[in-house]
Motif scaffolding. Structure first.
Motif, mmCIF file in Angstrom:
data_model
loop_
_atom_site.group_PDB
_atom_site.id
_atom_site.type_symbol
_atom_site.label_atom_id
_atom_site.label_comp_id
_atom_site.label_asym_id
_atom_site.label_seq_id
_atom_site.Cartn_x
_atom_site.Cartn_y
_atom_site.Cartn_z
ATOM 1 N N CYS A 143 -1.609 16.332 -0.830
ATOM 2 C CA CYS A 143 -2.569 15.628 -1.100
ATOM 3 C C CYS A 143 -3.396 15.930 -2.477
ATOM 4 O O CYS A 143 -4.262 16.922 -1.865
ATOM 5 N N THR B 206 -1.245 4.756 -5.797
ATOM 6 C CA THR B 206 -1.706 3.182 -5.495
ATOM 7 C C THR B 206 -2.343 2.680 -6.263
ATOM 8 O O THR B 206 -3.209 3.246 -6.948
ATOM 9 N N SER C 197 -4.728 0.859 -4.952
ATOM 10 C CA SER C 197 -5.937 0.394 -4.010
ATOM 11 C C SER C 197 -7.389 1.129 -4.558
ATOM 12 O O SER C 197 -8.409 0.710 -4.298
ATOM 13 N N LYS C 198 -7.116 2.275 -5.493
ATOM 14 C CA LYS C 198 -8.259 3.028 -5.740
ATOM 15 C C LYS C 198 -8.748 2.517 -7.168
ATOM 16 O O LYS C 198 -9.397 1.948 -7.574
ATOM 17 N N ALA D 241 -2.877 9.501 -4.470
ATOM 18 C CA ALA D 241 -3.767 8.401 -4.473
ATOM 19 C C ALA D 241 -5.044 8.227 -5.219
ATOM 20 O O ALA D 241 -5.330 7.436 -5.905
ATOM 21 N N TYR D 242 -5.419 9.615 -5.787
ATOM 22 C CA TYR D 242 -6.943 9.676 -6.534
ATOM 23 C C TYR D 242 -6.549 10.607 -7.792
ATOM 24 O O TYR D 242 -7.675 11.022 -8.363
ATOM 25 N N ARG E 255 -3.028 -4.434 -1.440
ATOM 26 C CA ARG E 255 -2.151 -3.377 -0.651
ATOM 27 C C ARG E 255 -1.029 -3.368 -1.622
ATOM 28 O O ARG E 255 0.066 -4.011 -1.734
ATOM 29 N N VAL E 256 -1.132 -2.667 -2.540
ATOM 30 C CA VAL E 256 -0.059 -2.320 -3.571
ATOM 31 C C VAL E 256 0.163 -0.975 -3.751
ATOM 32 O O VAL E 256 -0.706 -0.218 -4.187
ATOM 33 N N ASP F 220 1.101 13.438 -3.057
ATOM 34 C CA ASP F 220 0.278 12.139 -2.602
ATOM 35 C C ASP F 220 -0.892 12.116 -3.709
ATOM 36 O O ASP F 220 -1.892 13.090 -3.598
ATOM 37 N N PHE G 160 -5.175 13.425 4.634
ATOM 38 C CA PHE G 160 -5.299 12.138 4.768
ATOM 39 C C PHE G 160 -4.798 11.802 6.200
ATOM 40 O O PHE G 160 -3.802 12.440 6.853
ATOM 41 N N GLY H 171 0.912 -1.120 -0.038
ATOM 42 C CA GLY H 171 0.071 -0.027 -0.305
ATOM 43 C C GLY H 171 0.887 1.312 -0.034
ATOM 44 O O GLY H 171 2.021 1.312 0.335
ATOM 45 N N SER H 172 0.465 2.483 -0.639
ATOM 46 C CA SER H 172 1.213 3.455 -0.397
ATOM 47 C C SER H 172 1.314 4.101 0.916
ATOM 48 O O SER H 172 2.401 4.840 1.259
ATOM 49 N N CYS H 173 0.716 3.539 1.880
ATOM 50 C CA CYS H 173 0.544 3.968 3.285
ATOM 51 C C CYS H 173 1.927 3.582 3.755
ATOM 52 O O CYS H 173 2.598 4.257 4.216
ATOM 53 N N ASN I 43 -7.525 13.943 0.333
ATOM 54 C CA ASN I 43 -8.514 13.309 1.136
ATOM 55 C C ASN I 43 -8.695 13.994 2.421
ATOM 56 O O ASN I 43 -7.603 14.096 3.091
HETATM 57 C C1 LIG Z 1 -4.745 10.338 0.068
HETATM 58 C C2 LIG Z 1 -4.106 8.788 0.482
HETATM 59 N N1 LIG Z 1 -2.959 8.498 0.288
HETATM 60 C C3 LIG Z 1 -2.545 7.427 0.554
HETATM 61 C C4 LIG Z 1 -3.637 6.242 0.713
HETATM 62 C C5 LIG Z 1 -3.123 4.793 0.995
HETATM 63 O O1 LIG Z 1 -3.387 4.046 0.369
HETATM 64 P P1 LIG Z 1 -3.088 2.628 0.096
HETATM 65 O O2 LIG Z 1 -1.999 2.519 1.525
HETATM 66 O O3 LIG Z 1 -3.968 1.516 0.100
HETATM 67 O O4 LIG Z 1 -2.350 2.771 -1.129
HETATM 68 C C6 LIG Z 1 -5.132 6.682 0.965
HETATM 69 C C7 LIG Z 1 -6.086 5.608 1.269
HETATM 70 O O5 LIG Z 1 -7.144 5.879 1.433
HETATM 71 C C8 LIG Z 1 -5.459 8.109 0.762
HETATM 72 O O6 LIG Z 1 -6.593 8.502 0.860
#
Ligand SMILES: Cc1ncc(COP(=O)(O)O)c(C=O)c1O
Length: 360
Positions: A155, A217, A219-220, A188-189, A228-229, A186, A111, A85-87, A159
């Motif tokens: 971000c 990510t 994930s989205k 992610a979206y 989790r990638v 970041d 986030f 996951g990017s987390c 988020n």
């Molecule tokens: C802004 C943002 N960054 C990172 C993530 C982390 O995503 P993941 O760890 O699933 O790649 C999220 C997940 O909701 C997010 O909203």
């Protein structure tokens, strides 16, 4: 006798995990910004095939996935970090860059994991309020960059507020940040953001700003949240080396690597899903506006609305839940009186709008 933990354990905020995963199929899961589309059959098959070989550790260099991303974005594989996951990459960045005396600057609300970075490292968090439209205020953020700053988190789209700023503004910001300060953008979206354009546009900034890291990510938009990638496209290899240094090897499992590689082969379908999500987002935004509520101009796969002053956020969230719709309460994301709602299928969105009207 109670266990004695490290001091930082008392500082680290507990991540506001979504509930409802045990509620069964007849629930609209609009609380975690996941994709409402299941992974493509070919992607599932690739993951399943990988399971047959899991007596071996996964490829520790993630070579096929790194190569596939390098080919797609035209950047050297050594400048691509991968994570569970990017987390995972985000937290590693905090560990690699921050320490007591250092500062990390980010907008707030953003986030929910960002406050963790300072709390875990002992660095100071500088949280810069969003502007009146719930967008990043880049000038104010820039004013907070000092000699102590090691890391800036942007971000985009943000988020939980769903808003994005244009890349021209980001480029202008980057040009004014000292080169020894790491800036993580970041994204992610980003695939859902009309304000950004296409997913290559920010990649071009990497050539100009070696201190920039694009965090993305699967994930989205790729619908692989359960595997989790995450990945980071870096302006220079040193960020990748540092985040690998602080983490365990093999942080990306074999099924996740295989599924992600396959997912990248189906960009046309990914694009169709983005178009469908953006269309559904438009209808969701219209529905909320018709209900007379303020809602941010969304550039993500979720929306952010403010409840009427007379409404009790907790009661609204509980009322929606009783009607089978799970959303995120603003209080858990840094702003009481707001709701974050993931764009779901057409029927899930209609269900949310009907439930909201009912509850209000
Ligand atoms: C802004 C943002 N960054 C990172 C993530 C982390 O995503 P993941 O760890 O699933 O790649 C999220 C997940 O909701 C997010 O909203």
């Amino acid at each position: 006798m109670a266990l004695e933990f490290a001091q930082r354990i008392h500082r680290i905020p507990v991540y506001p995990v979504a509930s409802g995963y045990d509620l069964g199929a007849n629930v609209a899961m609009l609380a975690s910004n996941e994709s409402c589309f299941a992974p493509l059959p070919a992607v599932v098959e690739a993951g399943v095939r990988a399971l047959a070989g899991v007596n071996r550790y996964p490829d520790p260099s993630y070579a096929p996935l790194r190569r596939a991303l390098a080919d797609r974005y035209g950047i050297a594989a050594e400048r691509i970090a991968l994570g569970n996951g990017s987390c995972d990459i985000l937290l590693a960045a905090g560990e690699a860059l921050l320490e007591p005396g250092a500062e990390v600057v980010y907008a707030w609300p953003a986030f929910s994991v960002y406050p963790h970075l300072a709390a875990a490292s002992g660095a100071r968090a500088i949280e810069v309020e969003l502007d009146a439209e719930d967008r990043h205020d880049l000038d104010r953020m820039l004013a907070e960059v000092t000699v102590a700053t090691r890391l800036v988190l942007l971000c985009n789209p943000n988020n939980p507020t769903s808003t994005a700023v244009g890349l021209d503004q980001i480029a202008d910001f980057l040009a004014r940040v000292p080169r020894h300060v790491c800036v993580i953008l970041d994204e992610a979206y980003c695939e859902f953001a009309l304000a950004i354009g296409d997913t290559y546009a920010s990649v071009e900034l990497l050539a100009r700003f070696p201190n920039l890291v694009l965090l993305r990510t699967f994930s989205k938009v790729y619908g692989l949240a359960g595997l989790r990638v995450g990945y980071a496209l870096c302006g220079s290899p040193e960020f990748r080396v540092a985040v690998d240094q602080v983490r365990q090897p093999f942080c990306l499992n074999a099924a996740a690597q295989a599924a992600a590689v396959e997912a990248l082969r189906h960009q046309d379908e990914v694009e169709r899903r983005v178009v469908a999500t953006i269309a559904n987002r438009g209808e969701l935004l219209d529905g909320v506006r018709e209900a007379g509520l303020w809602v941010a101009d969304s550039d993500a796969n979720f929306i952010w609305l403010w409840l009427p002053a007379s409404a009790d956020e907790r009661e609204v969230v509980d009322g929606l839940r009783e009607r089978g719709v799970l959303v995120r309460a603003g209080a858990s994301l840094g702003r009481v009186g707001a709701l974050r709602v993931t764009v779901g299928t057409e029927s899930e969105n209609d269900r949310f709008l009907a439930a909201l009207a009912d509850v209000l």
